[in-house]
Design a protein around this motif. Structure first.
Motif, short mmCIF file in Angstrom:
data_model
loop_
_atom_site.label_atom_id
_atom_site.label_comp_id
_atom_site.label_asym_id
_atom_site.label_seq_id
_atom_site.Cartn_x
_atom_site.Cartn_y
_atom_site.Cartn_z
N GLN A 240 0.84 -1.20 0.00
CA GLN A 240 0.00 0.00 0.00
C GLN A 240 0.87 1.25 0.00
OE1 GLN A 240 -3.42 0.38 2.67
NE2 GLN A 240 -3.12 -1.75 3.29
N TYR A 241 0.32 2.33 -0.51
CA TYR A 241 0.93 3.64 -0.37
C TYR A 241 0.45 4.20 0.97
CZ TYR A 241 1.65 3.14 -5.42
OH TYR A 241 2.00 2.69 -6.67
N ILE A 242 1.26 4.06 2.00
CA ILE A 242 0.84 4.36 3.36
C ILE A 242 1.27 5.76 3.81
CG2 ILE A 242 1.12 3.70 5.79
CD1 ILE A 242 1.20 0.79 4.88
N VAL A 243 2.54 6.08 3.61
CA VAL A 243 3.05 7.36 4.13
C VAL A 243 2.44 8.52 3.35
CG1 VAL A 243 5.20 6.31 4.90
CG2 VAL A 243 5.09 7.32 2.61
N PRO A 244 2.37 9.72 3.95
CA PRO A 244 1.74 10.87 3.28
C PRO A 244 2.37 11.21 1.93
CG PRO A 244 2.01 11.32 5.62
CD PRO A 244 2.74 10.04 5.35
N GLN A 245 3.69 11.14 1.86
CA GLN A 245 4.38 11.44 0.60
C GLN A 245 4.60 10.12 -0.14
OE1 GLN A 245 7.97 13.67 1.19
NE2 GLN A 245 7.95 14.55 -0.84
N PHE A 246 3.56 9.65 -0.82
CA PHE A 246 3.56 8.27 -1.34
C PHE A 246 4.00 8.17 -2.79
CE2 PHE A 246 -0.75 10.02 -1.28
CZ PHE A 246 -1.10 9.98 -2.62
N VAL A 247 4.26 9.30 -3.45
CA VAL A 247 4.79 9.27 -4.81
C VAL A 247 5.84 10.37 -4.95
CG1 VAL A 247 2.90 10.71 -5.68
CG2 VAL A 247 4.24 9.35 -7.28
N VAL A 248 6.97 10.02 -5.57
CA VAL A 248 8.07 10.95 -5.78
C VAL A 248 8.47 10.88 -7.24
CG1 VAL A 248 10.50 11.44 -5.25
CG2 VAL A 248 8.94 10.76 -3.42
N ASP A 249 8.47 12.04 -7.91
CA ASP A 249 8.78 12.11 -9.34
C ASP A 249 9.99 13.02 -9.53
OD1 ASP A 249 8.78 12.66 -12.16
OD2 ASP A 249 6.65 12.16 -12.23
N SER A 250 11.03 12.49 -10.18
CA SER A 250 12.27 13.27 -10.33
C SER A 250 12.08 14.53 -11.17
CB SER A 250 13.36 12.39 -10.96
OG SER A 250 12.99 11.97 -12.27
N ARG A 251 11.00 14.62 -11.92
CA ARG A 251 10.74 15.84 -12.68
C ARG A 251 10.45 17.03 -11.76
NH1 ARG A 251 6.18 13.50 -16.64
NH2 ARG A 251 5.53 12.72 -14.59
N ASP A 252 10.16 16.73 -10.49
CA ASP A 252 9.88 17.78 -9.52
C ASP A 252 11.11 18.14 -8.68
OD1 ASP A 252 7.18 17.69 -10.31
OD2 ASP A 252 6.76 16.07 -8.88
N ALA A 253 12.27 17.62 -9.04
CA ALA A 253 13.46 17.72 -8.17
C ALA A 253 13.77 19.15 -7.75
CB ALA A 253 14.67 17.10 -8.87
N GLU A 254 13.62 20.12 -8.64
CA GLU A 254 13.95 21.50 -8.29
C GLU A 254 13.05 22.06 -7.19
OE1 GLU A 254 14.00 24.00 -11.71
OE2 GLU A 254 15.72 22.98 -12.63
N HIS A 255 11.91 21.42 -6.99
CA HIS A 255 10.95 21.91 -6.00
C HIS A 255 10.96 21.09 -4.71
CE1 HIS A 255 9.40 24.46 -9.20
NE2 HIS A 255 9.29 23.38 -9.97
N TRP A 256 11.78 20.05 -4.64
CA TRP A 256 11.82 19.24 -3.44
C TRP A 256 12.32 20.06 -2.25
CZ3 TRP A 256 14.49 14.42 -6.01
CH2 TRP A 256 13.52 13.69 -6.71
N PRO A 257 11.77 19.81 -1.05
CA PRO A 257 12.08 20.64 0.12
C PRO A 257 13.57 20.77 0.45
CG PRO A 257 10.17 19.30 0.58
CD PRO A 257 10.69 18.85 -0.75
N GLN A 258 14.31 19.65 0.39
CA GLN A 258 15.73 19.73 0.73
C GLN A 258 16.55 20.42 -0.35
OE1 GLN A 258 16.62 19.10 3.73
NE2 GLN A 258 14.62 18.25 4.26
N VAL A 259 16.05 20.42 -1.58
CA VAL A 259 16.70 21.18 -2.65
C VAL A 259 16.44 22.66 -2.43
CG1 VAL A 259 16.76 21.62 -5.14
CG2 VAL A 259 16.58 19.26 -4.27
N ARG A 260 15.21 23.02 -2.12
CA ARG A 260 14.87 24.41 -1.86
C ARG A 260 15.62 24.95 -0.64
NH1 ARG A 260 12.44 27.07 -5.83
NH2 ARG A 260 11.26 28.36 -4.38
#
Length: 291
Positions: A240-260
Motif C-alpha cells: 500500500q501507499y501508506i506514508v503521506p508522501q507516497f509518490v516521488v517524481d524526479s521531474r519535480d526535483a527543483e521543487h523538493w524541500p531539501q533542494v529548496r
C-alpha cells in the motif's frame, strides 16, 4: 523462541478480533497495478496492489530483488541452509562490522561523489532524502519515536538507537544485532508456516518515478516482512501507499524541500534517483562485504 511465540500470539489475536469485532482492521481491496492504486490513493481511497519484489529498494540503494543484495534477505538465506545459525556466525554480523559509514554521504553506498552537505552530516541523515519536508532535528525526533515504539512492541524497550546503533548499518552492539537477527528468523518462520497474513497490515511503499521507470521504496512499515518474503521466494506481495508522501517524481526535483533548503542541489537530487534506480547492490556485496 520468544519472538516466534509473540508473533504467533499476535497473529492469533488479530484473527480472533476480526471474527468478533467488525470495526477492527480489514485489509483493503487489491488492484492489479501500482498506477491504478496510485490514482485511487490520490482520490482518497485506500487500496493495495501487487508489488513486484524485483523493483523494491531501501534508502541506501540495497535491493530485495533476486539479483540485488540486502543483509536481511542474505541472513535468512543462510538460515535456510543452516537452521542452527547464530548471529555471531552470520552475514548480518559481518555486514554490521564491515559497513560502518562515517557520515550520511558514505551511507549512500553507491553515490560517488556523495552529496556535498550529506557528507557533513551523521549517518542517520541518510533518511533526509531530498523530497522529505523535515529538518535534521525533526528527523532525529522521528527516529527516536519510531525506534522506541518498535523496540517496545517487540519486547525490548531497553534498546536505544543512540547507544545500540541503527539496524540499517553498523556499528551496532550485540544486543541490537541479536535482536534483529532473531526477529528476522521468527518472522520468516511465521510466514513460512502460515503465509502472508494481510490482517496484520500490508507493507508500505513509496512510488519513485524516474526516466519513465519506477521503483518502490519500502516505507511505512514492513522491512523485516519483505526480507522474509524475498527469502521465501515471493515474486510479489500486497503493498500500500501508506506514508503521506507516497509518490516521488524526479521531474519535480527543483521543487523538493531539501533542494529548496540548499541541503541538496537539484543535480545531486537527480543523481540520487539515478543511484537508486541503477545501483548494483549484488556487486557491492561481492566487493565490500564478502571479501
Amino acid at each position: 523462541m520468544y519472538f516466534l511465540e509473540r508473533a504467533l500470539k499476535k497473529l492469533s489475536k488479530k484473527v480472533k478480533s476480526k471474527k468478533t469485532d467488525k470495526k477492527k482492521y480489514l485489509p483493503p481491496d487489491i488492484v492489479e497495478g501500482p498506477l491504478e492504486a496510485l490514482v485511487l490513493r490520490q482520490a482518497g481511497k485506500s487500496v493495495a496492489f501487487r508489488c513486484r519484489m524485483e523493483y523494491c529498494i531501501d534508502e541506501s540503494g540495497l535491493g530485495f530483488s533476486p539479483v540485488g543484495w540486502h543483509p536481511f534477505v542474505a541472513v535468512l538465506a543462510e538460515y535456510e541452509t543452516n537452521n542452527k545459525l547464530v548471529y555471531k556466525d552470520s552475514i548480518l554480523e559481518k555486514f554490521y562490522k564491515k559497513w560502518q559509514p562515517n557520515n550520511a554521504g558514505e551511507a549512500l553506498i553507491g553515490m560517488d561523489p556523495p552529496p556535498k552537505k550529506m557528507a557533513e552530516l551523521p549517518p542517520y541523515a541518510l533518511f533526509l532524502s531530498p523530497w522529505k519536508p523535515v529538518t535534521l532535528d525533526e528527523l532525529k525526533a522521528r527516529i527516536d519515536q519510531w525506534t522506541s515504539e518498535d523496540n517496545l512492541e517487540h519486547g525490548h524497550p531497553e534498546l536505544d538507537w543512540k547507544k545500540n546503533g541503527l539496524k540499517f548499518f553498523g556499528p551496532v552492539n550485540d544486543d541490537l544485532g541479536e535482536f534483529e537477527f532473531q526477529r528476522l528468523i521468527d518472522i520468516y518462520e511465521v510466514l513460512r508456516k502460515r503465509g502472508y497474513d494481510r490482517d496484520c497490515g500490508d507493507i508500505g511503499v513509496v512510488l519513485l518515478r524516474h526516466r519513465n521507470e519506477y521503483r518502490f521504496l519500502v516505507a511505512g512499515g514492513g522491512r523485516h516482512r519483505i526480507a522474509a518474503l524475498a527469502a521465501l521466494g515471493y515474486k510479489e506481495f500486497p503493498a500500500q501507499y501508506i506514508v503521506p508522501q507516497f509518490v516521488v517524481d524526479s521531474r519535480d526535483a527543483e521543487h523538493w524541500p531539501q533542494v529548496r533548503a540548499g541541503m541538496w542541489s537539484a543535480k545531486e537530487a537527480t543523481a540520487y534517483m539515478d543511484y537508486l534506480f541503477d545501483f548494483d547492490s549484488g556487486s557491492w556485496f561481492d566487493k565490500f562485504i564478502s571479501s
